[in-house]
Motif scaffolding. Structure first.
Motif, PDB file in Angstrom:
ATOM      1  N   SER A 186      -9.501  -4.656  -4.909  1.00  0.00           N
ATOM      2  CA  SER A 186      -8.485  -3.887  -3.713  1.00  0.00           C
ATOM      3  C   SER A 186      -7.106  -5.025  -3.004  1.00  0.00           C
ATOM      4  O   SER A 186      -8.301  -5.227  -1.321  1.00  0.00           O
ATOM      5  N   PRO A 187      -6.072  -6.002  -3.495  1.00  0.00           N
ATOM      6  CA  PRO A 187      -5.661  -6.938  -2.875  1.00  0.00           C
ATOM      7  C   PRO A 187      -4.981  -5.227  -2.116  1.00  0.00           C
ATOM      8  O   PRO A 187      -3.961  -5.326  -2.968  1.00  0.00           O
ATOM      9  N   TRP A 188      -4.247  -5.747  -0.835  1.00  0.00           N
ATOM     10  CA  TRP A 188      -3.148  -4.901  -0.400  1.00  0.00           C
ATOM     11  C   TRP A 188      -2.244  -6.010   0.193  1.00  0.00           C
ATOM     12  O   TRP A 188      -3.076  -6.924   0.431  1.00  0.00           O
ATOM     13  N   VAL A 189      -1.104  -5.533  -0.082  1.00  0.00           N
ATOM     14  CA  VAL A 189      -0.241  -6.416   0.197  1.00  0.00           C
ATOM     15  C   VAL A 189       0.786  -5.969   1.293  1.00  0.00           C
ATOM     16  O   VAL A 189       1.085  -5.262   1.543  1.00  0.00           O
ATOM     17  N   LEU A 190       1.540  -7.631   1.662  1.00  0.00           N
ATOM     18  CA  LEU A 190       1.973  -7.068   2.663  1.00  0.00           C
ATOM     19  C   LEU A 190       3.515  -8.194   1.890  1.00  0.00           C
ATOM     20  O   LEU A 190       3.384  -9.404   1.969  1.00  0.00           O
ATOM     21  N   HIS A 191       4.931  -7.082   1.870  1.00  0.00           N
ATOM     22  CA  HIS A 191       5.869  -8.018   1.007  1.00  0.00           C
ATOM     23  C   HIS A 191       6.948  -8.201   2.023  1.00  0.00           C
ATOM     24  O   HIS A 191       7.271  -7.090   2.807  1.00  0.00           O
ATOM     25  N   PHE A 192       7.143  -9.107   1.886  1.00  0.00           N
ATOM     26  CA  PHE A 192       8.323  -9.913   2.632  1.00  0.00           C
ATOM     27  C   PHE A 192       8.958 -10.740   2.146  1.00  0.00           C
ATOM     28  O   PHE A 192       8.819 -11.373   1.192  1.00  0.00           O
ATOM     29  N   VAL A 241       0.782  -1.040 -10.390  1.00  0.00           N
ATOM     30  CA  VAL A 241       0.437  -2.425 -10.077  1.00  0.00           C
ATOM     31  C   VAL A 241      -1.240  -1.273  -8.760  1.00  0.00           C
ATOM     32  O   VAL A 241      -2.569  -2.140  -8.797  1.00  0.00           O
ATOM     33  N   GLU A 242      -1.483  -0.080  -8.891  1.00  0.00           N
ATOM     34  CA  GLU A 242      -2.076   0.804  -8.016  1.00  0.00           C
ATOM     35  C   GLU A 242      -3.165   0.852  -8.621  1.00  0.00           C
ATOM     36  O   GLU A 242      -4.553   0.703  -8.791  1.00  0.00           O
ATOM     37  N   ARG A 243      -3.472   0.243 -10.083  1.00  0.00           N
ATOM     38  CA  ARG A 243      -4.223   0.312 -10.816  1.00  0.00           C
ATOM     39  C   ARG A 243      -5.067  -0.360 -10.749  1.00  0.00           C
ATOM     40  O   ARG A 243      -6.938  -0.178 -11.459  1.00  0.00           O
ATOM     41  N   PHE A 244      -4.648  -1.712 -10.579  1.00  0.00           N
ATOM     42  CA  PHE A 244      -5.872  -2.822  -9.916  1.00  0.00           C
ATOM     43  C   PHE A 244      -6.436  -2.461  -8.411  1.00  0.00           C
ATOM     44  O   PHE A 244      -6.957  -3.876  -7.677  1.00  0.00           O
ATOM     45  N   GLY A 245      -5.699  -1.335  -7.508  1.00  0.00           N
ATOM     46  CA  GLY A 245      -5.839  -1.501  -6.135  1.00  0.00           C
ATOM     47  C   GLY A 245      -4.853  -1.895  -5.100  1.00  0.00           C
ATOM     48  O   GLY A 245      -4.844  -2.192  -4.336  1.00  0.00           O
TER      49      GLY A 245
END
Lengths: 112, 289, 148, 637
Positions: free
Chosen positions: C11-17, C39-43
């Protein structure tokens, strides 16, 4: 809304459009501008490619007869490919792979 | 029925299962949503991974009170669930849910962050939009059963749904607001960008966020369970009914854009009030009371 | 703690900058989020909030205006976290190498774990980058456990 | 003898001590007087509670002197009317004089046996008035010192202030003991006088203006009460309240009750008479606290509660219900558009009084219980809130709740008191919610002809109540990173005494709500109804629901202890808020602008200007007036 509704329900029952990427590798598309390799048998270290490179991704050391190419710097514009008189730069259709470190590709020659 | 198994063990078991079923439902929710958008979506257990991961992260807090309040959100949600499974007073349940919400809002107000303040304010507005509908639903249940106790539903001759179909639909609105689904997700959508970052959840991180997430599942389960009680004698059909409404809320989520708070208030109040009042008037006219 | 590490990777949640990129890579990142690559397939969720993110996804070169912002966002992300840089500009400065306002690669400001080359990086590569990033995340998670 | 003792300590002693305050102006002496007064008021009301009601008839001399004092009072109002050149005041006073003089002329020698009658309702009210009222007097000692320091007066006006404060309590006690309607009217006018004098205490232009509004509105109530006296005398030939209540519901008597209800609405600031209570906010805070928590507005509610059993099953009672319900809803909606701390409190008071009146009007045993529960808990919580708000106001020099930001970091003790007070107004398991719970059950079981309207009023009112309290609560608990550790806070001893004692009282009776309901509320209800609210030790049961108070408190305790345990074990690093990454080092409430400068930012409460006073007040006035017309229309049926 009714339009959306039908669309949503339709996509619910049809197969998803998703490509299962890491498990199913797609065929590379021909003509894509990708990573370059130097054919050191043809290269005469003229530095033309270094001069046209917009991002300084190619460094040529004529004295040491060495070429350093950084795929992490490269723009994949293939200006170098066009500029090379010797046709020594071989374009690939795949760009460089991700990596933990920014490793350079180093090409050496014994010619001249 | 003074059977200790039925009156104590089963409710406790059910209560313990609440977060798990809730998490599973969230996973199914994400899966179905993904499929509706022609995607594959995450695994069904994804919400559990998320919560476990959040629990293990290095804790950042905004002040010493924030974790307490976040725990309050979870705790009061669980308490409301306990009130439901132990068949206590429905009004009490409502007050407890409101307390849980106030805990969440207070936790979000705790830091001086513009995003979480706007989110908190909007969360209060969504409480404002669903609370009247929920009180009215509970009063309608009272009209049908002549008791505010949950147990009253079980002693009815007819399923509640046949007496109160309008109230059932109105509770659907409450469900959507509670699940923070579009079009009523102004306070915070569950993921992806929005104009106020993550709204009321902005300043939670790590274990505080995990607790809030758990509380959210419990609350979702709570509303769904109330829905299930609309077919109380046969809880299996009731569960089916609740799941149907759950699915409808997902469809609505995917086809409606977000509303402003004024529109949200107008929509929930007009639809909720009209449905419930029409239902009640019909009930009185038909002499069902 | 094995479960914890598994959850972390799942469950890697991403902050995009966007650190000043030309938006090419950003569009590719969005493409990776969209149904085709999903990519939500990988959480992976684009959470947009450093306090809940595990992965800082940076595009574009670090420059004098916003390196502070980048640093701040990095600091506001709780451990364990990884930084993935997408695109040649982010990795090294790329075509902007000599601009007066540009510091160079993102690694001049925050420690970068994975570099994804490309101009712009393709969604497939971004996914590949994520796979490397998750390896790193698992490693960091293990180290944290051993460090205790 | 015992009755005389109680009357002497609760009605006369405040007057004498007030006069003493006026004469002996030393600060220490005043403190001693107030301390003695508070102790004796609380002691005597507790004594009254333990030994039960009594009847008492003063001799003829006292009655004559009361009459003369009454005329002096009205004459003073007339003088005031000429001084402030207010036609309404003059007209109403003249009408009053005319009514009473004509009555005295035509009904000469009418006497009421007994003139004072103390039953369980009076005892209940007396406990509220005396305990909360004396705490407010104690509080006023510190407050007025600070207040005059801020105003920088050359000559202290405190003696006058405390005179009226004590007189107010005495008059209030007299009011709730009176059985003779003439006496009731007399004490009624005394409270009007005290209210007027206290509102204009600061002598600013605004204070004078608002005091005049309060005066004419309350004089309307006084006239209505006199009219009621008149009608009842001509209907049953007696002006004893108990005989009037026993006499049944003939239309002519209903007229008398309608006048009483009108009087009660003016005192309780129901629509359309809500203006004076809002205007009264210009007065020093102890006055507001006194008006809202223990005296003035409770007088109106008391009167409604008093006449409620008599108007059971009449149409009149539905008119009362509608006024209460309408006020409850609309003021709650108005309150969300407000930003002044005292204004929000004022609206909340009016709203809760509306709820109490609604319950009293519904006139079932359960409804009556609900009204009493609400009255009891409202008095304590509101007293606490006003006192806390006063402390804060004196420090921040502002009433705007925007400036309350981060109070928890700045004045932790006061802030915690305020937070508990606020929570006790709108969250379970505090007493107010107990009352609201009972009220909801009552409304749900009201007759079908009115139930839908009431439900809509009720749900909107209670949802908006949650909104405005939670919004304000949110202001207090903002903690910028700089101030995450709470500092100890120093308060003056009178502040500390009054605030903490009310706080602990609030918590104590909320935890032991079941006990207090069975021992305090139920006997009071028992006077007119069959008790319908069962209160075993742990929970409160009605026939249709149950509220396990103690269990609820236990659960709340467990949740918070567990919460603290989790917070303690997990800990955490305090981080500044997310500001899009543009945070400024070392200042959590500033950000970097586009131009690379640093700018402080503010987070403020959401304003609901679109539903503000400007838009809703006219509905309030028109609706209130229509409902009053309905009140008198109902008499005919």
């Amino acid at each position: 809304m009714p339009k959306m509704l039908s669309k949503v329900l339709k996509s619910l029952i049809t197969k998803p459009a998703t490509v299962r990427y890491p498990y199913v590798k797609p065929e590379p598309v021909p003509g894509t501008r990708g990573k370059i390799t130097f054919d050191m048998k043809k290269c005469d270290l003229c530095q033309d490619c270094e001069r046209v490179c917009p991002s300084l991704a190619i460094k040529i050391f004529p004295d040491e007869k060495r070429i350093e190419y950084s795929p992490f710097r490269c723009l994949y514009c293939h200006l170098c490919v066009e500029s090379c008189m010797q046709m020594a730069i071989i374009p690939d259709v795949v760009v460089g792979a991700p990596a933990f470190e920014k490793v350079m590709d180093i090409f050496k020659t014994e010619r001249r | 029925m003074p059977d200790p198994v039925l009156s104590y063990a089963l409710p406790v078991l059910l209560l313990a299962a609440f977060p798990f079923i809730g998490g599973l439902l969230r996973g199914i929710d994400r899966k179905i949503t993904a499929h509706m958008q022609s995607r594959i979506g995450p695994p069904v257990l994804q919400p559990f991974y998320d919560v476990i991961k959040l629990w293990g992260k290095k804790p950042f807090i905004t002040s010493q009170f924030q974790p307490v309040l976040a725990f309050g959100y979870l705790g009061f949600s669980l308490m409301a669930a306990a009130i439901l499974v132990f068949r206590l007073d429905l009004l009490l349940l409502l007050f407890t849910v409101a307390t849980a919400d106030v805990c969440l809002v207070a936790a979000s107000f705790n830091s001086k962050s513009p995003y979480s303040h706007i989110g908190g304010m909007r969360e209060l507005l969504s409480v404002l939009s669903y609370e009247p509908v929920m009180i009215m639903s509970i009063i309608s249940i009272y009209f049908a059963t002549r008791s505010f106790l949950v147990g009253g539903i079980f002693s009815l001759a007819y399923p509640l749904l046949l007496l109160l179909p309008g109230v059932f639909v109105a509770m659907g609105f409450v469900l959507i607001v509670e699940m923070k689904k579009s079009p009523f997700d102004i306070s915070a959508s569950m993921h992806a960008h929005q104009e106020i970052v993550r709204g009321v959840f902005t300043e939670f991180s790590g274990y505080t966020m995990a607790m809030v997430e758990l509380g959210h599942w419990v609350k979702m389960m709570l509303i769904l369970s109330i829905m299930a009680y609309f077919w109380a004698p046969n809880l299996l059909i009731g569960v089916g009914l609740a799941l149907l409404l759950f699915f409808v809320s997902l469809v609505v989520d995917n086809i409606y854009p977000r509303l402003t708070w004024q529109r949200m208030l107008k929509t929930t109040w007009t639809f909720g009030f009209t449905l419930i009042l029409a239902n009640l008037v019909a009930l009185f006219l038909l002499g069902g009371v | 703690m094995d479960i914890m590490n598994k959850a972390r990777v799942k469950s890697p949640w991403v902050l995009h900058f966007n650190c000043g990129s030309c938006n090419g890579c950003d569009i590719e990142i969005l493409a990776a989020l969209a149904p085709r690559f999903d990519v939500e397939r990988f959480g992976i969720i684009n959470i947009g909030n450093p306090k809940q993110a595990d992965v800082l996804l940076v595009t574009g070169p670090a420059n004098r205006r916003n390196f502070r912002v980048l640093k701040n966002l990095y600091d506001q992300m709780p451990e364990t976290k990884v930084v993935i840089v997408v695109g040649s500009c982010g990795s090294t400065g790329g075509v902007f190498y000599n601009c007066p306002n540009v510091l160079g690669g993102v690694d001049k400001v925050v420690p970068v774990d994975v570099y994804v080359p490309g101009c712009a990086a393709r969604p497939e590569q971004i996914i590949d980058g994520f796979i490397l990033g998750l390896q790193k995340l698992a490693e960091k998670g293990k180290k944290k456990v051993e460090g205790r | 003898m015992y009755g005389e003792l109680i009357v002497a300590t609760n009605v006369l002693l405040p007057l004498i001590m007030g006069l003493a305050c006026l004469g002996l102006t030393g600060r220490g002496i005043r403190r001693a007087i107030i301390a003695i007064m508070a102790a004796s008021l609380i002691a005597s009301s507790l004594l009254l509670f333990y030994s039960g009601g009594f009847v008492y008839s003063p001799n003829y001399l006292v009655e004559m002197s009361a009459l003369i004092l009454g005329f002096c009072l009205v004459a003073y109002f007339l003088y005031v009317g000429f001084r402030i050149k207010n036609v309404l005041v003059i007209g109403l006073t003249l009408l009053q004089i005319l009514l009473v003089a004509y009555f005295e002329y035509s009904a000469i020698g009418v006497s009421v046996e007994p003139a004072l009658m103390v039953d369980n309702l009076s005892i209940f009210m007396s406990l509220i008035v005396n305990i909360v009222g004396s705490m407010i007097c104690v509080y006023a000692l510190s407050y007025m010192d600070e207040h005059e320091e801020i105003l920088q007066l050359s000559r202290s006006r405190q003696p006058r202030f405390f005179f009226f404060l004590l007189l107010f309590l005495g008059a209030m006690n007299g009011l709730i003991y009176s059985n003779n309607i003439l006496w009731l009217a007399f004490f009624w006018e005394v409270t009007t006088l005290c209210c007027y004098e206290l509102i204009r205490h600061d002598r600013t232009k605004e204070a004078e203006k608002n005091a005049a509004v309060a005066l004419w509105m309350n004089l309307t109530g006084g006239v209505a009460l006199s009219a009621s006296l008149f009608v009842s005398y001509y209907a049953i030939g007696s002006i004893a309240l108990n005989e009037l209540l026993m006499a049944g519901a003939a239309p002519i008597l209903l007229l008398s009750f309608a006048f009483m209800a009108l009087a009660a609405f003016t005192k309780s600031a129901q629509f359309p008479f809500h203006g004076w209570l809002l205007g009264a906010m210009v007065a020093p805070t102890p006055v507001s606290a006194l008006l809202h928590a223990s005296t003035m507005v409770n007088a109106g509610v008391y009167l409604i509660l008093r006449i409620a059993p008599a108007i059971k099953d009449t149409h009149l009672t539905w008119a009362v219900v509608l006024v209460g319900a309408f006020t409850f809803m609309l003021t709650a909606v108005l309150a969300i558009s407000q930003r002044g701390s005292k204004r929000i409190l004022a609206y909340s008071t009016i709203s809760n009084l509306g709820l109490i009146i609604l319950c009293a009007g519904l006139n079932t045993p359960l409804a009556y219980s609900a009204a009493l529960i609400l009255l009891l808990f409202h008095a304590i919580s509101k007293g606490l809130l006003f006192m806390g708000a006063g402390v804060v106001e004196n420090r921040l020099h502002s009433q705007n709740i925007e400036s309350w930001e981060g109070l928890l970091g700045r004045f932790p003790l006061t802030a915690i008191i305020m937070i508990v007070g606020m929570i006790s107004m709108f969250l379970p398991p505090f007493g107010m919610l107990l009352g609201k719970w009972a009220a909801l059950e009552v409304i749900a079981s009201s007759p079908p002809s009115i139930v839908f309207l009431l439900i809509i009023f009720m749900v909107i009112g209670s949802a908006t109540t949650t909104l405005f309290w939670a919004r304000w609560l949110g202001r207090l608990i903002i903690l910028p990173v700089k101030e995450t550790k709470l500092r100890a806070e120093k308060l003056h001893p009178p502040y500390l005494l009054s605030l903490l004692s009310l706080l602990s009282l609030d918590l104590f009776i909320s935890v032991g709500a079941a006990f207090f309901i069975s021992n305090l509320v139920n006997p009071t209800v028992g006077g007119g109804y069959s008790v319908q609210i069962g209160a075993p030790l742990f929970s409160i049961n009605t026939t249709i629901g149950s509220f396990p108070v103690l269990l609820f408190w236990l659960a709340v305790g467990v949740i918070f202890i567990a919460g603290f345990a989790v917070a303690k074990s997990k800990g955490g690093v305090v981080k500044p808020p997310f500001l899009g990454g543009e945070n400024v080092e070392g200042n959590p409430s500033a950000f970097r602008t586009m131009a690379d400068t640093e700018a402080e930012f503010q987070v403020s409460v959401m304003s609901f200007d679109s539903i503000g006073e400007g838009r809703l007040n006219k509905y309030a006035l028109v609706g209130g007036t229509l409902l009053l017309a309905l009140l008198f229309l109902m008499v005919m049926f």
